[in-house]
Scaffold this motif. Structure first.
Motif, PDB file in Angstrom:
ATOM      1  N   GLU A  77       0.814  -1.216   0.000  1.00  0.00           N
ATOM      2  CA  GLU A  77       0.000   0.000   0.000  1.00  0.00           C
ATOM      3  C   GLU A  77       0.852   1.273   0.000  1.00  0.00           C
ATOM      4  OE1 GLU A  77      -3.844   1.064   2.649  1.00  0.00           O
ATOM      5  OE2 GLU A  77      -2.754  -0.733   3.173  1.00  0.00           O
ATOM      6  N   GLU A  78       0.474   2.267  -0.762  1.00  0.00           N
ATOM      7  CA  GLU A  78       1.130   3.567  -0.842  1.00  0.00           C
ATOM      8  C   GLU A  78       2.651   3.489  -0.997  1.00  0.00           C
ATOM      9  OE1 GLU A  78       0.017   6.643   1.852  1.00  0.00           O
ATOM     10  OE2 GLU A  78      -2.108   6.184   1.697  1.00  0.00           O
ATOM     11  N   GLY A  79       3.097   2.447  -1.674  1.00  0.00           N
ATOM     12  CA  GLY A  79       4.518   2.307  -1.926  1.00  0.00           C
ATOM     13  C   GLY A  79       5.321   1.743  -0.762  1.00  0.00           C
ATOM     14  N   TYR A  80       4.679   1.551   0.399  1.00  0.00           N
ATOM     15  CA  TYR A  80       5.395   0.942   1.519  1.00  0.00           C
ATOM     16  C   TYR A  80       5.649  -0.523   1.204  1.00  0.00           C
ATOM     17  CZ  TYR A  80       4.563   4.980   4.501  1.00  0.00           C
ATOM     18  OH  TYR A  80       4.571   6.230   5.033  1.00  0.00           O
ATOM     19  N   PRO A  81       6.738  -1.092   1.738  1.00  0.00           N
ATOM     20  CA  PRO A  81       6.984  -2.501   1.451  1.00  0.00           C
ATOM     21  C   PRO A  81       5.890  -3.377   2.070  1.00  0.00           C
ATOM     22  CG  PRO A  81       8.526  -1.686   3.102  1.00  0.00           C
ATOM     23  CD  PRO A  81       7.779  -0.503   2.580  1.00  0.00           C
ATOM     24  N   ALA A  82       5.702  -4.539   1.483  1.00  0.00           N
ATOM     25  CA  ALA A  82       4.647  -5.437   1.954  1.00  0.00           C
ATOM     26  C   ALA A  82       4.907  -5.903   3.384  1.00  0.00           C
ATOM     27  CB  ALA A  82       4.535  -6.629   1.007  1.00  0.00           C
ATOM     28  N   TYR A  83       6.188  -5.847   3.807  1.00  0.00           N
ATOM     29  CA  TYR A  83       6.500  -6.334   5.159  1.00  0.00           C
ATOM     30  C   TYR A  83       6.394  -5.232   6.211  1.00  0.00           C
ATOM     31  CZ  TYR A  83      10.951  -4.645   3.254  1.00  0.00           C
ATOM     32  OH  TYR A  83      11.919  -3.895   2.649  1.00  0.00           O
ATOM     33  N   LEU A  84       5.837  -4.084   5.848  1.00  0.00           N
ATOM     34  CA  LEU A  84       5.747  -2.969   6.801  1.00  0.00           C
ATOM     35  C   LEU A  84       5.057  -3.383   8.101  1.00  0.00           C
ATOM     36  CD1 LEU A  84       5.863   0.083   7.595  1.00  0.00           C
ATOM     37  CD2 LEU A  84       3.614   0.299   6.545  1.00  0.00           C
ATOM     38  N   SER A  85       3.890  -4.005   7.988  1.00  0.00           N
ATOM     39  CA  SER A  85       3.154  -4.274   9.230  1.00  0.00           C
ATOM     40  C   SER A  85       3.842  -5.341  10.062  1.00  0.00           C
ATOM     41  CB  SER A  85       1.705  -4.634   8.940  1.00  0.00           C
ATOM     42  OG  SER A  85       1.655  -5.779   8.154  1.00  0.00           O
ATOM     43  N   SER A  86       4.529  -6.292   9.416  1.00  0.00           N
ATOM     44  CA  SER A  86       5.219  -7.292  10.237  1.00  0.00           C
ATOM     45  C   SER A  86       6.433  -6.677  10.932  1.00  0.00           C
ATOM     46  CB  SER A  86       5.590  -8.533   9.423  1.00  0.00           C
ATOM     47  OG  SER A  86       6.420  -8.175   8.362  1.00  0.00           O
ATOM     48  N   ARG A  87       7.118  -5.709  10.266  1.00  0.00           N
ATOM     49  CA  ARG A  87       8.240  -5.031  10.929  1.00  0.00           C
ATOM     50  C   ARG A  87       7.745  -4.217  12.120  1.00  0.00           C
ATOM     51  NH1 ARG A  87      12.727  -4.274   7.301  1.00  0.00           N
ATOM     52  NH2 ARG A  87      13.136  -6.386   6.608  1.00  0.00           N
ATOM     53  N   LEU A  88       6.620  -3.531  11.929  1.00  0.00           N
ATOM     54  CA  LEU A  88       6.048  -2.747  13.025  1.00  0.00           C
ATOM     55  C   LEU A  88       5.701  -3.673  14.191  1.00  0.00           C
ATOM     56  CD1 LEU A  88       3.634  -0.329  11.121  1.00  0.00           C
ATOM     57  CD2 LEU A  88       5.506   0.371  12.596  1.00  0.00           C
ATOM     58  N   ALA A  89       5.082  -4.800  13.856  1.00  0.00           N
ATOM     59  CA  ALA A  89       4.665  -5.744  14.896  1.00  0.00           C
ATOM     60  C   ALA A  89       5.874  -6.295  15.636  1.00  0.00           C
ATOM     61  CB  ALA A  89       3.854  -6.874  14.272  1.00  0.00           C
ATOM     62  N   GLU A  90       6.919  -6.646  14.883  1.00  0.00           N
ATOM     63  CA  GLU A  90       8.129  -7.192  15.521  1.00  0.00           C
ATOM     64  C   GLU A  90       8.733  -6.172  16.490  1.00  0.00           C
ATOM     65  OE1 GLU A  90       9.362  -9.679  11.575  1.00  0.00           O
ATOM     66  OE2 GLU A  90      10.812  -8.224  12.364  1.00  0.00           O
ATOM     67  N   PHE A  91       8.698  -4.911  16.060  1.00  0.00           N
ATOM     68  CA  PHE A  91       9.272  -3.867  16.912  1.00  0.00           C
ATOM     69  C   PHE A  91       8.467  -3.715  18.198  1.00  0.00           C
ATOM     70  CE2 PHE A  91       8.917   0.746  17.960  1.00  0.00           C
ATOM     71  CZ  PHE A  91      10.136   0.856  18.596  1.00  0.00           C
ATOM     72  N   TYR A  92       7.165  -3.531  18.084  1.00  0.00           N
ATOM     73  CA  TYR A  92       6.344  -3.326  19.290  1.00  0.00           C
ATOM     74  C   TYR A  92       6.337  -4.579  20.175  1.00  0.00           C
ATOM     75  CZ  TYR A  92       4.549   1.200  17.813  1.00  0.00           C
ATOM     76  OH  TYR A  92       4.440   2.520  17.464  1.00  0.00           O
ATOM     77  N   GLU A  93       6.522  -5.734  19.547  1.00  0.00           N
ATOM     78  CA  GLU A  93       6.513  -6.977  20.321  1.00  0.00           C
ATOM     79  C   GLU A  93       7.744  -7.077  21.226  1.00  0.00           C
ATOM     80  OE1 GLU A  93       3.809  -8.435  20.491  1.00  0.00           O
ATOM     81  OE2 GLU A  93       4.442 -10.191  21.626  1.00  0.00           O
ATOM     82  N   ARG A  94       8.734  -6.275  20.989  1.00  0.00           N
ATOM     83  CA  ARG A  94       9.905  -6.290  21.874  1.00  0.00           C
ATOM     84  C   ARG A  94       9.616  -5.550  23.174  1.00  0.00           C
ATOM     85  NH1 ARG A  94      15.249  -5.627  18.049  1.00  0.00           N
ATOM     86  NH2 ARG A  94      16.343  -5.869  20.038  1.00  0.00           N
ATOM     87  N   ALA A  95       8.462  -4.917  23.267  1.00  0.00           N
ATOM     88  CA  ALA A  95       8.034  -4.350  24.544  1.00  0.00           C
ATOM     89  C   ALA A  95       7.518  -5.485  25.421  1.00  0.00           C
ATOM     90  CB  ALA A  95       6.923  -3.334  24.315  1.00  0.00           C
ATOM     91  N   GLY A  96       7.301  -5.203  26.683  1.00  0.00           N
ATOM     92  CA  GLY A  96       6.685  -6.210  27.542  1.00  0.00           C
ATOM     93  C   GLY A  96       7.275  -6.211  28.932  1.00  0.00           C
ATOM     94  N   ARG A  97       6.519  -6.772  29.864  1.00  0.00           N
ATOM     95  CA  ARG A  97       7.022  -6.950  31.210  1.00  0.00           C
ATOM     96  C   ARG A  97       7.464  -8.397  31.308  1.00  0.00           C
ATOM     97  NH1 ARG A  97       3.467  -7.743  35.787  1.00  0.00           N
ATOM     98  NH2 ARG A  97       4.911  -8.248  37.456  1.00  0.00           N
ATOM     99  N   VAL A  98       8.715  -8.616  31.682  1.00  0.00           N
ATOM    100  CA  VAL A  98       9.259  -9.978  31.591  1.00  0.00           C
ATOM    101  C   VAL A  98       9.878 -10.426  32.900  1.00  0.00           C
ATOM    102  CG1 VAL A  98       9.826  -9.603  29.164  1.00  0.00           C
ATOM    103  CG2 VAL A  98      11.600  -9.313  30.899  1.00  0.00           C
ATOM    104  N   GLU A  99       9.981 -11.744  33.011  1.00  0.00           N
ATOM    105  CA  GLU A  99      10.859 -12.312  34.025  1.00  0.00           C
ATOM    106  C   GLU A  99      12.203 -12.444  33.343  1.00  0.00           C
ATOM    107  OE1 GLU A  99       9.425 -15.836  36.026  1.00  0.00           O
ATOM    108  OE2 GLU A  99      11.502 -16.522  36.255  1.00  0.00           O
ATOM    109  N   THR A 100      13.216 -11.771  33.888  1.00  0.00           N
ATOM    110  CA  THR A 100      14.524 -11.778  33.238  1.00  0.00           C
ATOM    111  C   THR A 100      15.191 -13.126  33.424  1.00  0.00           C
ATOM    112  OG1 THR A 100      15.633 -10.986  35.203  1.00  0.00           O
ATOM    113  CG2 THR A 100      14.793  -9.308  33.699  1.00  0.00           C
ATOM    114  N   LEU A 101      16.287 -13.327  32.698  1.00  0.00           N
ATOM    115  CA  LEU A 101      17.003 -14.597  32.799  1.00  0.00           C
ATOM    116  C   LEU A 101      17.445 -14.842  34.239  1.00  0.00           C
ATOM    117  CD1 LEU A 101      19.181 -14.516  29.566  1.00  0.00           C
ATOM    118  CD2 LEU A 101      17.075 -15.782  29.973  1.00  0.00           C
ATOM    119  N   ALA A 102      17.729 -13.751  34.946  1.00  0.00           N
ATOM    120  CA  ALA A 102      18.200 -13.893  36.317  1.00  0.00           C
ATOM    121  C   ALA A 102      17.030 -14.050  37.290  1.00  0.00           C
ATOM    122  CB  ALA A 102      19.026 -12.666  36.705  1.00  0.00           C
TER     123      ALA A 102
END
Lengths: 461, 594
Positions: free
Chosen positions: B362-387
């Motif tokens: 759409e509008e010249g954006y690459p087809a993977y735009l929404s998956s890149r956006l999703a991957e980026f926001y998915e790196r947010a989160g409250r986690v139990e760390t390795l430690a």
């Protein structure tokens, strides 16, 4: 590498020439084309590989045939710069247009222009007085800002730009501005108007003009603003000048950008403009500013005409995202015969707060500006209401505001093309005088202490 | 041609033997032949050794996006593999720094090349010479694994940097020493001979590992009333702020960076104005953290890749930022990341994609735009760390939709992912209602998971008060439609009162002056009290009107103006109850006056 001339053109398409070649050619390298009739043209490498080189020809590809000789000059586009440029008129490719001698280079400057390190920038905070009340009071300009004029065809944006160029000064400082004027695709008539006016006022001696007219090659328009900004950077950061860059018309520039994009068969973005137009415009607009440790500055006044008066069109839209505000010219005010027809409501100066107030303009500036804005906005809204219900339905306060909207347009906005109002007496005091048409109790945006000090009738001596 | 690989001091890049040559150059995209690198491997391009990253492999050809300006580069110049993917240096010294998109410190760049950013200069993300006071908390004989804390460094006055075992490393400590070290010296040796330094590296496009993700249950307090009260963001949550130019995106982002109660703030200025970044840089060092009284800069890392800096580096800047955020999360901190603006990031992707001649979406954006956006926001989160600790990354992305129309791909791609939508409204901005967040179309999906926290920590009826306030705004919107037709006088008096109450919500509660010393920040308790005061006004007025008072008298009691103006005075939280009492009394008096 220089010296060798190729005759290996395979395709010519729009402003682009495709050729096969043998030696490695640099990206962005400057090219000289010699046509069979001896005419010389210039171009720049847009794409280069072992098999094919794509050259964008600045003067258009008319008369180019497969026998045209092409020479790669071994360097990227550079502009000869020197302080002798002040007072000169150059064409869109940087050659003299005024019949004078070629510029003797003090330095050859790369026209692409490196990005200013954001850490090395200095926050703009010196107020520039333009002498135009609408701008000085409501969308104050500061040195180092980029503030476009959003206009449309048939409106007097050129007069406003010229008036600003003539009158712009720093309050309490003798520093003069050097004007770098960059014309892109304007008509010969407009050009004459500019030159004539600059000559008439003597401003030409303090200006450097880069001119690409409507019948000059469209591709050349892509380098004209880069030349102008390169000259501006040289004057500002090497020679401490305060430079005011006026370019008109950005819309023509963007059209050229689209033309090249189409010729290269690029995937278009919105309305056929290339996807990289934001970045491309940013490369121009971001060359405004002040940097630490340098005295000079670059302030930009791009003029753009909004196609169909549409502010959401990609050109004003992308510009608005990059520039620090906008001055919007209104057709409605123009038709009412008001000059300058600046609609202050959608206009904005993002750097205004840094440039006004005590010690810069005057302590009451912000309050007065807020009050003018609020009263005028309400007055205009009431005009709509009055059209439906009539004036009789309004209460005292609304009537005063309604009247104020007219006063504001007819007296505060309206001024002559040569009228240079000072910020204190000419603009702010005048604003107080006009605001006194409204009962003080309705002036809620004004602090009591400013009323005590500045209100023409209610002040306490 | 002479090969001149740049010196990369200390980062010990292993130059591969395999060298290739440039075949083609088109803007920031360079094609090389003669090497067979891995995807996303960093390569050095041309005689000047420009930094680039492999983004496509195509038969013999490797397609490279170059992080620096490419004019003047020629086919036939060398391309050298580094064997590494694009990575950042992580360790003490990240805070208070300001980087470009590929973690080059801007002050260092100024030192080496002056005020204009020229190309071909490298700079380490961390100061490799600086000596830190390392205080070992683990001891010889301890068995440690990825993410375990080995010791601490007081990085800034307020933030303790926890030096961790790098992911993928584990064993028994043979020796560990407290003392003064730089980031590349060994502070710990394991039994198997593995040496651990304070600095670790991490490839930016790979999320850092954690044990598991938790549901977000704690709000990120921002001090912004409309955000905290009506549309809260959870720690570890994601929010999108779309809005046209001039609607206050940047001011909102900066308010969040200043006031949110995260431990660490990462601020990414991605493709935005240079002067705006300068303002942030000038202002932040002078801002005080309301909690600690120390400079806010002490907890902040900034990334500034302005609109005219190379577009490939802009593409990388959000990854650089989020990797730094994850690193602090792994220490057990709550991190807030602001990206202003993700639209510019998406445009960088579009530009690169079009140079690669990829089939556009759409509008010249690459087809993977929404998956890149999703991957980026998915790196947010409250986690139990390795430690085993608890850390979070909250992501707040600004979106700049063309013409303010959010039906465009970047806004839509963002809205599908984020849980909070703060919709900025040009109309409100024109009325000078700030923050210009539209209360009718904004939303937050977090309240159900946060309500328990509010009940436990603020007041037991907090969620109910919120519901009442938003219901009033909803009712107002409906009533306004009628008013447009018949005028407000035609409404029954109770509805006129509702309009007054809603106006009070808008002007007293939702409007907040970011530039006012006091009004700029309200804590949750005060927000609750202010909301409660509005409802109390409604209730008392109803009573008074039922008792015969005129609406105009009730609305105009002076104590109400005092209550509303009071929010600009310091110490308001202590005075508000008293002011409320005064108002209620005056309202009751209007009844007797009749």
């Amino acid at each position: 590498m220089t010296g060798k001339e190729y005759r290996t053109i395979t395709d010519v398409k729009g402003p682009l020439v495709f050729l096969n070649k043998t030696e490695p050619v640099a990206f962005g390298e400057i090219v000289e084309l010699r046509l069979t009739d001896g005419t010389m043209k210039n171009g720049q490498v847009l794409d280069t590989s072992d098999d094919q080189v794509i050259v964008q020809v600045f003067e258009g590809t008319a008369s180019i045939d497969k026998q045209t000789g092409i020479k790669f000059l071994g360097d990227v586009f550079k502009l000869p710069v020197s302080t002798d440029m002040i007072g000169r008129i150059l064409d869109g490719a940087g050659r003299p247009r005024d019949g004078g001698p070629a510029i003797v280079a003090d330095e050859m400057a790369d026209i692409i222009g490196a990005a200013i390190n954001p850490y090395s920038r200095q926050s703009p905070s010196s107020f520039i007085q333009t002498g135009i009340s609408a701008i000085d009071a409501c969308t104050s300009l500061v040195r180092g800002q980029k503030l476009p004029i959003f206009s449309a065809s048939g409106l007097p944006h050129n007069d406003i730009a010229l008036q600003i160029a003539r009158q712009a000064k720093l309050v309490g400082s003798d520093d003069d501005f050097v004007v770098v004027f960059c014309a892109m695709g304007i008509t010969a008539e407009e050009y004459n108007f500019f030159v004539h006016d600059l000559e008439r006022t003597g401003a030409l001696e303090n200006a450097c003009l880069f001119v690409n007219l409507a019948d000059d090659p469209a591709v050349e328009r892509l380098i004209t603003p880069r030349l102008a900004l390169t000259a501006a950077e040289y004057l500002a950061f090497e020679h401490d000048y305060h430079v005011l860059v006026i370019y008109t018309d950005m819309t023509n520039y963007c059209e050229s950008l689209r033309q090249i994009g189409a010729a290269r068969e690029e995937v278009p973005g919105r309305r056929g403009y290339p996807g990289y137009m934001y970045t491309d415009l940013a490369m121009l607009y971001e060359r405004a500013g002040l940097v630490k440790g340098k005295k000079g500055s670059i302030t930009q006044f791009p003029i753009l005409t909004m196609p169909g008066d549409d502010i959401t069109h990609p050109i004003p839209d992308l510009s608005g995202y990059i520039t620090e505000g906008q001055i919007v010219i209104s057709r409605e005010l123009h038709q009412k015969g008001i000059y300058p027809p600046i609609n202050v409501l959608p206009s904005l100066s993002r750097l205004m707060n840094a440039g006004i107030g005590d010690g810069k303009t005057r302590e009451d500036h912000k309050s007065v500006s807020d009050q003018l804005y609020a009263a005028y906005a309400q007055g205009r809204e009431l005009r709509g209401l009055v059209a439906i219900v009539g004036e009789d339905a309004l209460n005292e306060r609304d009537l005063q505001l309604l009247k104020f909207a007219d006063i504001f347009e007819n007296q505060f906005l309206r001024q002559s093309r040569d009228e240079d109002r000072s910020i204190g007496e000419g603009t702010l005091d005048y604003a107080w005088e006009l605001l006194s048409n409204i009962d003080t109790k309705y002036l809620v945006r004004l602090d009591q202490k400013w009323i005590d000090k500045y209100h023409p009738t209610d002040k306490k001596e | 041609m002479e090969v001149n690989p740049r010196q990369n001091k200390g980062s010990e890049l292993k130059m591969s033997e395999e060298n290739g040559v440039i075949y083609r150059i088109s803007g920031p995209v360079v094609t090389a032949v003669g090497i067979s690198p891995r995807m996303y491997e960093v390569v050095r391009v041309g005689d000047e050794g420009l930094m680039g990253e492999v983004i496509e492999l195509h038969g013999e050809q490797s397609v490279i996006q170059v992080y620096e300006e490419t004019s003047g580069v020629r086919p036939g110049e060398p391309v050298i593999r580094t064997g590494q993917t694009l990575s950042v240096q992580l360790g003490p010294g990240l805070l208070t720094k300001i980087y470009d998109g590929i973690q080059r410190p801007l002050p260092e760049l100024e030192k080496t090349m002056g005020v204009f950013i020229k190309r071909g200069v490298d700079a380490d993300g961390l100061d490799l010479e600086k000596i830190w006071d390392f205080n070992a908390t683990a001891k010889a004989g301890d068995s440690v694994s990825s993410g375990d804390v080995l010791g601490t460094v007081q990085e800034t006055k307020t933030i303790e940097h926890r030096v961790m075992v790098p992911p993928g490393t584990s064993g028994v400590i043979k020796s560990i020493n407290s003392g003064k070290f730089n980031v590349t010296q060994n502070v710990c040796t394991l039994e198997d001979g593995t040496e651990i330094q304070m600095m670790q590296k991490w490839p930016v496009r790979t999320p850092r590992p954690f044990t598991k993700k938790h549901a977000p249950e704690v709000p990120l307090q921002t001090g912004q009333r409309i955000l905290d009260f009506l549309f809260p963001l959870a720690k570890g949550g994601t929010a999108g702020i779309p809005g046209p130019f001039g609607s206050g995106k940047t001011v909102t982002q900066q308010q969040l960076a200043k006031w949110s109660d995260a431990d660490i703030v990462v601020y990414i200025g991605c493709g935005e104005r240079g002067n705006e970044m300068t303002e942030v840089l000038d202002e932040f060092p002078h801002l005080m953290d309301p909690k600690t009284g120390e400079a806010l800069m002490n907890r902040t890392t900034m990334i500034a890749n302005t609109s005219n800096m190379p577009v490939a580096a802009r593409e990388a800047s959000v990854y650089t930022g989020i990797t730094i955020a994850e690193y602090f999360r792994d220490m057990g901190y709550d991190v807030a990341l602001m990206a202003d603006s993700t639209s510019r990031w998406a445009e960088a992707m579009r530009e690169i994609s079009s140079r690669l001649e990829e089939m556009p979406g759409e509008e010249g954006y690459p087809a993977y735009l929404s998956s890149r956006l999703a991957e980026f926001y998915e790196r947010a989160g409250r986690v139990e760390t390795l430690a085993g600790g608890d850390g979070s990354v909250s992501v707040i992305g600004a979106v700049s939709p063309p013409g303010g129309d959010i039906s465009e791909p970047v806004s839509q791609g963002t809205l599908r992912i984020v849980k909070v939508f703060w919709g900025l409204d040009a109309g409100l901005a024109r009325q000078r209602h700030f923050p210009a967040i539209n209360w009718l179309n904004s939303y937050s999906l977090y309240p159900p998971s946060l309500d328990q926290w509010y009940r436990d920590n603020i007041k037991s009826d907090f969620p109910e008060i919120r519901t009442e306030i938003s219901a009033l705004l909803q009712v107002e919107a409906e009533l306004q439609e009628i008013v447009q037709l018949v005028g407000s006088d035609a409404l029954p008096v109770d509805q006129q009162l509702t309009l007054e109450v809603a106006r009070m919500i808008r002007e007293f509660f939702l409007q907040q002056n970011a530039f006012h010393d006091v009004d700029t920040y309200s804590d949750l308790k005060l927000q609750y009290n202010m909301a409660k005061a509005i409802l109390s006004f409604q209730e008392e007025s109803k009573k008074a009107i039922a008792g015969g008072a005129a609406l105009e008298d009730v609305v105009n009691v002076p104590a109400r103006t005092d209550l509303m103006r009071g929010r600009f005075e310091s110490g308001y939280e202590d005075k508000i109850d008293q002011m409320l009492e005064a108002m209620n009394k005056q309202i009751a008096d209007t009844m007797e006056a009749n």
